[in-house]
Design an enzyme around this catalytic site. Structure first.
Site, PDB file in Angstrom:
ATOM      1  N   CYS A   1      -1.313  -7.508   5.025  1.00  0.00           N
ATOM      2  CA  CYS A   1      -1.239  -8.788   5.220  1.00  0.00           C
ATOM      3  C   CYS A   1      -3.003  -9.041   4.659  1.00  0.00           C
ATOM      4  O   CYS A   1      -3.096  -8.045   4.145  1.00  0.00           O
ATOM      5  CB  CYS A   1      -2.337  -8.982   6.540  1.00  0.00           C
ATOM      6  SG  CYS A   1      -0.482  -8.918   8.032  1.00  0.00           S
TER       7      CYS A   1
ATOM      8  N   GLY B   1       1.017 -11.838   2.004  1.00  0.00           N
ATOM      9  CA  GLY B   1       1.827 -12.614   3.177  1.00  0.00           C
ATOM     10  C   GLY B   1       2.155 -13.941   2.984  1.00  0.00           C
ATOM     11  O   GLY B   1       1.300 -14.565   2.888  1.00  0.00           O
TER      12      GLY B   1
ATOM     13  N   ASN C   1      -6.471  -6.247   8.883  1.00  0.00           N
ATOM     14  CA  ASN C   1      -4.627  -6.229   7.853  1.00  0.00           C
ATOM     15  C   ASN C   1      -4.743  -4.343   8.122  1.00  0.00           C
ATOM     16  O   ASN C   1      -5.703  -3.825   7.642  1.00  0.00           O
ATOM     17  CB  ASN C   1      -5.631  -6.023   7.057  1.00  0.00           C
ATOM     18  CG  ASN C   1      -4.644  -5.756   5.424  1.00  0.00           C
ATOM     19  OD1 ASN C   1      -5.648  -5.182   4.500  1.00  0.00           O
ATOM     20  ND2 ASN C   1      -3.654  -5.383   5.929  1.00  0.00           N
ATOM     21  N   GLY C   2      -3.206  -4.126   8.460  1.00  0.00           N
ATOM     22  CA  GLY C   2      -2.847  -2.368   8.590  1.00  0.00           C
ATOM     23  C   GLY C   2      -1.885  -2.342   9.298  1.00  0.00           C
ATOM     24  O   GLY C   2      -1.188  -3.253  10.185  1.00  0.00           O
TER      25      GLY C   2
ATOM     26  N   TYR D   1       1.046  -2.122  -6.897  1.00  0.00           N
ATOM     27  CA  TYR D   1       1.362  -4.009  -6.650  1.00  0.00           C
ATOM     28  C   TYR D   1       1.111  -5.137  -5.996  1.00  0.00           C
ATOM     29  O   TYR D   1       1.412  -5.556  -6.009  1.00  0.00           O
ATOM     30  CB  TYR D   1       3.568  -3.167  -6.043  1.00  0.00           C
ATOM     31  CG  TYR D   1       4.138  -4.196  -5.508  1.00  0.00           C
ATOM     32  CD1 TYR D   1       4.889  -4.707  -6.012  1.00  0.00           C
ATOM     33  CD2 TYR D   1       4.325  -4.464  -3.788  1.00  0.00           C
ATOM     34  CE1 TYR D   1       5.618  -6.478  -6.133  1.00  0.00           C
ATOM     35  CE2 TYR D   1       5.438  -5.723  -3.500  1.00  0.00           C
ATOM     36  CZ  TYR D   1       5.970  -6.449  -5.009  1.00  0.00           C
ATOM     37  OH  TYR D   1       6.417  -7.489  -3.823  1.00  0.00           O
TER      38      TYR D   1
ATOM     39  N   ASP E   1       8.246  -2.007 -10.887  1.00  0.00           N
ATOM     40  CA  ASP E   1       7.199  -1.356 -10.058  1.00  0.00           C
ATOM     41  C   ASP E   1       7.726   0.123  -8.998  1.00  0.00           C
ATOM     42  O   ASP E   1       6.809   0.555  -9.043  1.00  0.00           O
ATOM     43  CB  ASP E   1       6.632  -2.540  -9.125  1.00  0.00           C
ATOM     44  CG  ASP E   1       7.267  -2.844  -8.298  1.00  0.00           C
ATOM     45  OD1 ASP E   1       7.334  -2.341  -7.385  1.00  0.00           O
ATOM     46  OD2 ASP E   1       7.449  -3.994  -9.250  1.00  0.00           O
TER      47      ASP E   1
END
Length: 488
Positions: free
Chosen positions: A19, A45, A124-125, A265, A369
Site C-alpha cells: 500500500c 496499490g 501500510n503493512g 521491485y 525481477d
C-alpha cells in the site's frame, strides 16, 4: 457501487505491491497535495484509494473510491468536499481482509471518534497477530466495520486510558505485531510512525517553512515539490503540529530489518532508500548478476519495466549489447476489460509484444525481477522463441522466492511458489529455457550496499521471502498451520 477487477488478469505472476500512504500539514489545500502524492504512489496499490482531511469549520471529511487516483481524486466535485490544511491518504492493494470481495468499508484511511476528538489512520503493512487481536477485541465488545487488520489499531486506541491521541496510538501499536508504517491525523496534528524493525518505508519532507509531508517514498515528495528531509527511523514516532516536530521512540531501538524487496521491485526507481538511489541499486543487481552468472549471448533484454535497470547493469558489466526486445503496451492499465476465455488465452501478449526484428536469430538474455509461479516466464519464453530467437537465457534480479511474505506483500501460499517445490535446474526445465540463474542472496546484499554480503547472524534486511528467516513470527499463520523453516 460496482467495483473494478482486483488487478489486471495477466499480472497474477508478480508479487503484489503493498500500500502507499501520504500526509500533509500546513498547506491551504492539503487534500490536493495528498492526491498528487497518492498518484505518485499508485504503483504500490491500484485497487482503491481514500483521503481524509480536516478543516476548522467543517471538521473531518473523507472520500473513498475504487480504482485509480487519477479517475477519482482529480474531480472538482470530489476535492471540494475535502477542505482544510491537514489531510492523509492511502492507496490500497489488499493483502489482508476480504480479497476478491473488497467492500468500500475496507478502504483506508480509517476514522475513529474519541473523547479528546477524532483521528484518522492509514496503514501500510500487515499485522501478524491481527486475528488474535480481533478475537480479543470482539469478545470485549468491539464492533468491527471492515475486514482489514488495520482497524484493530483504531479499536486498541479506543480502549487505551491515555489522555492524548498520540499516547493512545503508542499504547495500541505496542500491542500489535508485524510490519507497519502509519500516517495518522487529529484535528491539529500529523503523525507518522514505523514498526520497531522498520520493515515498511516512511519518509519526511518539508514544504516551505511551516508545512510538512509524510510519504511511503521520496518520489511522492518530488511530485508536490517537497524537500526530502530524512527517513522516519525504525521504531520512531513523529508528531507534527504548528510547524514543529516532536520525535519519540515508543518501541526502543532494535536493529533495522527493512524489506529488501523494496529495492528489487516495489519502490519506484526514482525513489531514494537508505541514502541510495533505487535505480542505482537495481542497476548494480544487474552488475552482480553478470559477475555471478555469465553466459555467451548476443543481446541483453529486460522484461519491462521492472527488469530494465538490472538489464542495463548486466549489459554494461558483460559487454553484451542492450536492446528493448520486448515492448510493453503502455495503455493497457491494470483494470482491463473483463476477459473472455479467448482473450485470456492471449495471455501476456495483450501486455507485452516482442520486437521481432531485434530478436530474430539472437541468443537472448532476458532479465526479470523475480519468478513467482513461473507461468509468465514460460509465456515470455514462448514469445521470444516464436519471434525466432536462437537461445533464451533467464537472469533473475532476486534470489528464488521460496517463502510467502506476511508483512504486507500479497504472495501465494508456499506450495504455489515455484522455488519452494523445484530446484533451479528443475525450474529451468519447467520454464523451458537454455539457462536460468538467480542472483545470490549475498550478491543482492552487495548490490544494496553491503560489501560483505549477508551476515547470517545479523542480516540488515528482511529477506524472509528468499531465506525463510522471519524476523517477526507470523503468529496468526503459525496458528493456522504454517510451518516455519527449521533452525539451522
Amino acid at each position: 457501487m460496482k467495483r473494478p477487477p482486483l488487478a489486471h488478469p495477466f499480472d497474477d505472476d508478480k508479487l503484489k505491491e503493498e500500500c502507499g500512504i501520504f500526509g500533509v500539514i500546513g498547506v491551504g489545500d492539503a487534500a490536493n497535495f495528498v492526491a498528487l502524492g497518492l498518484h505518485a504512489l499508485q504503483h504500490r496499490g491500484q485497487e482503491a484509494g481514500g483521503i481524509v482531511s480536516h478543516d476548522p469549520n467543517s471538521g473531518f471529511n473523507s472520500a473513498r473510491r475504487f480504482g485509480y487516483v487519477r479517475d477519482n481524486f482529480t474531480k472538482a466535485d470530489v476535492m471540494s468536499t475535502l477542505p482544510g490544511p491537514l489531510a492523509i491518504g492511502h492507496v490500497r492493494y489488499s493483502t489482508a481482509g476480504s480479497k476478491g470481495a473488497t467492500a468500500i468499508r475496507d478502504v483506508q484511511p480509517f476514522f475513529g471518534e474519541f473523547s479528546m476528538g477524532g483521528a484518522a489512520i492509514a496503514h501500510n503493512g500487515n499485522l501478524t497477530n491481527a486475528a488474535a487481536l480481533r478475537r480479543e477485541l470482539i469478545e470485549r465488545g468491539s464492533i468491527f466495520q471492515s475486514s482489514s487488520d488495520s482497524e484493530c489499531i483504531i479499536h486498541l486506541m479506543a480502549r487505551s486510558i491515555q489522555k492524548t491521541i498520540p499516547e493512545r496510538m503508542k499504547d495500541a501499536l505496542r500491542r500489535v505485531e508485524g510490519a507497519f508504517s502509519v500516517v495518522a491525523m487529529t484535528r491539529t496534528k500529523l503523525i507518522g510512525v514505523r514498526d520497531p524493525l522498520g520493515v515498511r518505508p516512511l519518509v519526511l519532507g518539508r514544504l516551505g517553512d511551516q508545512a510538512w509531508a509524510l510519504s511511503s517514498e521520496t518520489c511522492a515528495l518530488d511530485i508536490v515539490g517537497a524537500e526530502f528531509v530524512r527517513e522516519i527511523e525504525p521504531g520512531e514516532m513523529v508528531v507534527i503540529e504548528d510547524g514543529k516536530i516532536t520525535s519519540t521512540r515508543p518501541f526502543g531501538a532494535p536493529a533495522s530489518r527493512f524489506c529488501i524487496f523494496e529495492q528489487v521491485y516495489f519502490s519506484r526507481p526514482d525513489s531514494i532508500i537508505g541514502g541510495r538511489s533505487v535505480y542505482e541499486t537495481r542497476r548494480q543487481i544487474g552488475v552482480e548478476l553478470a559477475r555471478e552468472a555469465p553466459v555467451e549471448a548476443d543481446l541483453v533484454c529486460p522484461v519491462p519495466d521492472s527488469g530494465t535497470p538490472a538489464a542495463i547493469g548486466y549489459a554494461h558489466e558483460s559487454g553484451i549489447p542492450f536492446g528493448m526486445g520486448i515492448i510493453r503496451n503502455q495503455y493497457m492499465g491494470r483494470t482491463f476489460i473483463e476477459p473472455t476465455e479467448s482473450i485470456r488465452n492471449m495471455g501476456v501478449r495483450l501486455k507485452l509484444n516482442v520486437n521481432r526484428a531485434l530478436i530474430k536469430g539472437k541468443r537472448v538474455i532476458l532479465v526479470d525481477d523475480s519468478v513467482v509461479r513461473g507461468t509468465t516466464s514460460r509465456k515470455i519464453k514462448d514469445m521470444i522463441l516464436d519471434a525466432g530467437a536462437a537461445e533464451v537465457h533467464f537472469r533473475i534480479a532476486s534470489p528464488p522466492t521460496a517463502w510467502p511474505c506476511f508483512y504486507g506483500v500479497d504472495t501465494p501460499e508456499r506450495s504455489k511458489l515455484l522455488a519452494a517445490t523445484m530446484s533451479e535446474d528443475e525450474m529451468r526445465d519447467w520454464i523451458g529455457v537454455n539457462s536460468l540463474k538467480f542472483i545470490s542472496l549475498d550478491g543482492l546484499y552487495r548490490a544494496a550496499g553491503e560489501a560483505g554480503g549477508r551476515d547470517p547472524k545479523a542480516p540488515k534486511f528482511c529477506d524472509a521471502c528468499f531465506s525463510g528467516d522471519y524476523p517477526i513470527v507470523p503468529s496468526d499463520k503459525v496458528e493456522e498451520g504454517f510451518e516455519m523453516k527449521a533452525a539451522e
